[in-house]
Scaffold this motif. Structure first.
Motif, short mmCIF file in Angstrom:
data_model
loop_
_atom_site.label_atom_id
_atom_site.label_comp_id
_atom_site.label_asym_id
_atom_site.label_seq_id
_atom_site.Cartn_x
_atom_site.Cartn_y
_atom_site.Cartn_z
N ASP A 1 25.65 10.69 21.65
CA ASP A 1 24.35 10.26 21.11
C ASP A 1 23.91 9.03 21.88
O ASP A 1 24.65 8.06 22.00
CB ASP A 1 24.46 9.94 19.60
N ASP B 1 22.92 11.27 27.63
CA ASP B 1 21.70 12.01 27.30
C ASP B 1 21.97 13.50 27.54
O ASP B 1 22.45 13.87 28.62
CB ASP B 1 20.57 11.51 28.23
N ILE B 2 21.67 14.34 26.54
CA ILE B 2 21.97 15.77 26.73
C ILE B 2 21.08 16.40 27.81
O ILE B 2 21.34 17.51 28.26
CB ILE B 2 21.86 16.59 25.42
N LYS C 1 12.28 24.76 19.60
CA LYS C 1 13.46 25.15 18.82
C LYS C 1 13.68 26.66 18.85
O LYS C 1 14.82 27.12 18.79
CB LYS C 1 13.32 24.66 17.37
N GLU D 1 18.51 8.12 21.07
CA GLU D 1 17.15 8.51 21.45
C GLU D 1 16.20 8.48 20.24
O GLU D 1 15.00 8.35 20.38
CB GLU D 1 17.18 9.92 22.06
N ARG D 2 16.77 8.58 19.05
CA ARG D 2 15.93 8.53 17.84
C ARG D 2 15.11 7.24 17.77
O ARG D 2 13.99 7.24 17.29
CB ARG D 2 16.82 8.69 16.58
N HIS E 1 9.55 12.45 9.90
CA HIS E 1 10.76 13.26 9.81
C HIS E 1 11.66 12.74 8.70
O HIS E 1 12.02 11.57 8.69
CB HIS E 1 11.53 13.23 11.14
N THR F 1 23.72 18.93 17.30
CA THR F 1 22.65 18.48 16.40
C THR F 1 21.69 17.51 17.09
O THR F 1 20.71 17.09 16.48
CB THR F 1 23.20 17.79 15.12
N GLY G 1 22.93 10.86 14.20
CA GLY G 1 21.79 11.31 13.41
C GLY G 1 22.24 11.71 12.01
O GLY G 1 23.43 11.63 11.66
N LEU G 2 21.29 12.14 11.22
CA LEU G 2 21.61 12.49 9.84
C LEU G 2 22.72 13.55 9.76
O LEU G 2 23.76 13.33 9.16
CB LEU G 2 20.35 13.03 9.15
N ILE G 3 22.48 14.67 10.38
CA ILE G 3 23.43 15.77 10.25
C ILE G 3 24.69 15.48 11.05
O ILE G 3 25.81 15.65 10.58
CB ILE G 3 22.80 17.10 10.74
N GLY H 1 16.30 24.18 6.33
CA GLY H 1 15.14 23.77 5.52
C GLY H 1 15.13 22.25 5.59
O GLY H 1 15.26 21.68 6.68
N MET I 1 22.05 23.50 15.50
CA MET I 1 21.16 23.21 14.38
C MET I 1 19.77 23.65 14.76
O MET I 1 19.10 23.03 15.57
CB MET I 1 21.15 21.71 14.06
N SER I 2 19.37 24.75 14.17
CA SER I 2 18.02 25.25 14.40
C SER I 2 17.16 24.81 13.21
O SER I 2 17.53 23.87 12.49
CB SER I 2 18.09 26.77 14.56
N LEU J 1 17.11 19.13 5.34
CA LEU J 1 18.49 18.67 5.27
C LEU J 1 18.40 17.17 5.03
O LEU J 1 17.70 16.46 5.74
CB LEU J 1 19.20 18.92 6.61
N1 NAD Z 1 16.84 16.87 8.80
C1 NAD Z 1 16.22 17.98 8.54
O1 NAD Z 1 15.56 18.10 7.50
C2 NAD Z 1 16.32 19.16 9.46
C3 NAD Z 1 15.75 20.36 9.05
C4 NAD Z 1 15.87 21.46 9.88
C5 NAD Z 1 16.52 21.36 11.06
N2 NAD Z 1 17.05 20.18 11.45
C6 NAD Z 1 17.70 20.13 12.75
O2 NAD Z 1 18.95 19.49 12.67
C7 NAD Z 1 19.20 18.77 13.86
C8 NAD Z 1 19.54 17.35 13.52
O3 NAD Z 1 18.50 16.80 12.78
P1 NAD Z 1 18.63 15.37 12.12
O4 NAD Z 1 17.78 15.37 10.92
O5 NAD Z 1 20.06 15.01 12.03
O6 NAD Z 1 17.91 14.51 13.23
P2 NAD Z 1 18.22 13.02 13.68
O7 NAD Z 1 17.04 12.55 14.45
O8 NAD Z 1 18.66 12.22 12.48
O9 NAD Z 1 19.46 13.20 14.65
C9 NAD Z 1 19.36 13.60 15.99
C10 NAD Z 1 20.24 12.68 16.81
O10 NAD Z 1 20.20 13.14 18.17
C11 NAD Z 1 20.13 12.03 19.03
N3 NAD Z 1 19.48 12.46 20.26
C12 NAD Z 1 18.18 12.82 20.39
N4 NAD Z 1 17.91 13.12 21.66
C13 NAD Z 1 19.07 12.95 22.35
C14 NAD Z 1 19.42 13.11 23.72
N5 NAD Z 1 18.50 13.48 24.62
N6 NAD Z 1 20.69 12.88 24.09
C15 NAD Z 1 21.63 12.50 23.16
N7 NAD Z 1 21.33 12.31 21.86
C16 NAD Z 1 20.07 12.53 21.46
C17 NAD Z 1 19.31 11.00 18.24
O11 NAD Z 1 19.54 9.68 18.70
C18 NAD Z 1 19.76 11.24 16.80
O12 NAD Z 1 20.82 10.38 16.44
C19 NAD Z 1 17.96 18.94 14.73
O13 NAD Z 1 18.17 19.98 15.62
C20 NAD Z 1 16.89 19.33 13.74
O14 NAD Z 1 15.88 20.10 14.33
C21 NAD Z 1 16.96 19.07 10.67
#
Ligand code: NAD
Length: 356
Positions: free
Chosen positions: A27, A61-62, A177, A30-31, A214, A83, A6-8, A201, A126-127, A203
């Motif tokens: 990972d 899968d978590i 969350k 699931e995205r 998203h 994350t 994922g992004l983070i 905020g 990551m909240s 990210l």
């Molecule tokens: N991006 C933002 O702006 C933002 C802001 C606030 C909080 N967050 C938090 O940061 C965290 C990461 O966000 P992100 O933007 O990187 O999201 P994202 O969707 O880009 O990344 C999440 C990753 O988790 C994987 N995933 C999802 N469900 C899964 C599962 N059941 N088992 C294994 N892998 C799984 C997805 O495939 C994805 O690659 C999240 O908790 C999100 O709530 C993000």
């Protein structure tokens, strides 16, 4: 690292990997299930594999409690950065079971796996700022020409961690969350584990696969370069978000893991200086690409959406004085524009030609 594609997760993985740490990524893509082909993270997995020779990937899968307990017991990581999540506010309402199972129960699986296998290892959850629900909307605001801002001087620096998470509307996502956030704090306070929650905020960064539900800046830029229509939901387009580059998030995570504390909470975002409204983001991106932003205005805000939100970064800076924002909002815009040009190739160049 969960959610490593994922992004983070991918940014933190790359950041750690480049510093010589061995990264074990969990990972299951699931995205792509949540958001369809545009949310597919395989490109990100390829990148991790090519840029980090020592990277090990687990498509687990978590929600798979047995699988997670076993994997964490085998790897016994020196730090866990969690994350993986269903990250969308709007999506959650249509899939409440999946949302809660992934966000809340998945986090519990990770925490308990850590407690059994490696309770001394820092655990970063990551909240999100959605744990504050819509309570920030009750702060007295002033309307400026292109944005809303806090009128109450108490919030001059933004929203602090002491802000209440109670008695407000969170959205289904926000509530799942909150469960994960409180449980992570509890493992810190009750079991004395080095945990922290990072209430994010916006990210963002060049590698984000932003979709409408998203990843607002990434999606906004994509709409601009493809000349697609962006829909603005309510608040006159003056709603304010603070944006932090994912690498600055990664740097904070490393700082915490090097000097962890128990059961901490931090509001992580770009802060006031990296905040913008949607209208301001349109203008900045237009300036960079030369393409006028197409958009429609929907006179109905998203449920529980913040009118104005930016994080008070003072607690983070006080606990970790070596940490600070290194990427300005302008840097962030530029990197995202460049990344979409590169990813979309001729499609985005054609759009630029049309725009003249
Ligand atoms: N991006 C933002 O702006 C933002 C802001 C606030 C909080 N967050 C938090 O940061 C965290 C990461 O966000 P992100 O933007 O990187 O999201 P994202 O969707 O880009 O990344 C999440 C990753 O988790 C994987 N995933 C999802 N469900 C899964 C599962 N059941 N088992 C294994 N892998 C799984 C997805 O495939 C994805 O690659 C999240 O908790 C999100 O709530 C993000």
């Amino acid at each position: 690292m969960t959610g490593s594609c994922g992004l983070i997760g991918s940014e933190v993985s790359l950041h750690l990997g480049r510093q010589g740490y061995q990264v074990f990524g969990i990972d299951n893509n699931e995205r792509a299930v949540f958001f369809g082909p545009e949310g597919d993270t395989r490109r990100s997995l390829q990148r991790l594999r090519s840029e980090l020779p020592g990277y090990s990937h687990y498509s687990v899968d978590i929600r798979d409690r047995t699988g997670i307990l076993k994997l964490v017991a085998e790897v016994k990581p020196d730090a866990i950065v969690h994350t993986a999540a269903q990250p969308s506010h709007d999506k959650a309402a249509s899939i409440p079971f999946d949302d809660f199972d992934v966000n809340a129960v998945g986090t519990l699986n990770m925490l308990e796996a850590a407690r059994r296998a490696c309770p001394e290892s820092p655990f970063v959850q990551m909240s999100t700022n959605k744990v504050y629900g819509d309570l920030p909307n009750t702060i007295r605001l002033k309307e400026l020409e292109t944005r809303w801002d806090y009128e109450d001087p108490q919030y001059e620096h933004g929203i602090p961690e002491t802000f209440s998470i109670d008695n407000s509307k969170h959205s289904i996502f926000g509530a799942s969350k909150v469960a994960a956030d409180v449980m992570t704090q509890e493992y810190g306070r009750y079991f004395n584990m080095p945990t922290c929650c990072l209430r994010g905020g916006c990210l963002t960064g060049p590698n984000h696969s932003g979709v409408e539900l998203h990843g607002f800046l990434s999606y906004l830029v994509r709409c601009n370069v493809e000349q697609r229509e962006y829909r603005v939901y309510g608040y006159k387009g003056k709603q304010v978000r603070d944006n932090i580059h994912s690498e600055d998030v990664a740097r904070f995570i490393v700082a915490f893991c090097e000097k962890p504390r128990c059961g901490e909470v931090y509001n992580i975002g770009g802060g006031k200086e990296n905040s913008c409204s949607i209208l301001e983001a349109f203008a900045s991106v237009e300036e960079l690409t030369g393409i006028p932003q197409k958009y429609t205005y929907v006179d109905q805000n998203r449920i529980g959406d913040h009118i104005c939100y930016y994080s008070d970064l003072r607690k983070m800076k006080e606990h970790f004085p070596g940490w600070g924002i290194t990427r300005t909002l302008q840097d962030v815009y530029r990197e995202i524009v460049e990344s979409w040009h590169e990813r979309l190739g001729p499609r985005s160049r054609a759009a630029v030609d049309v725009a003249g």
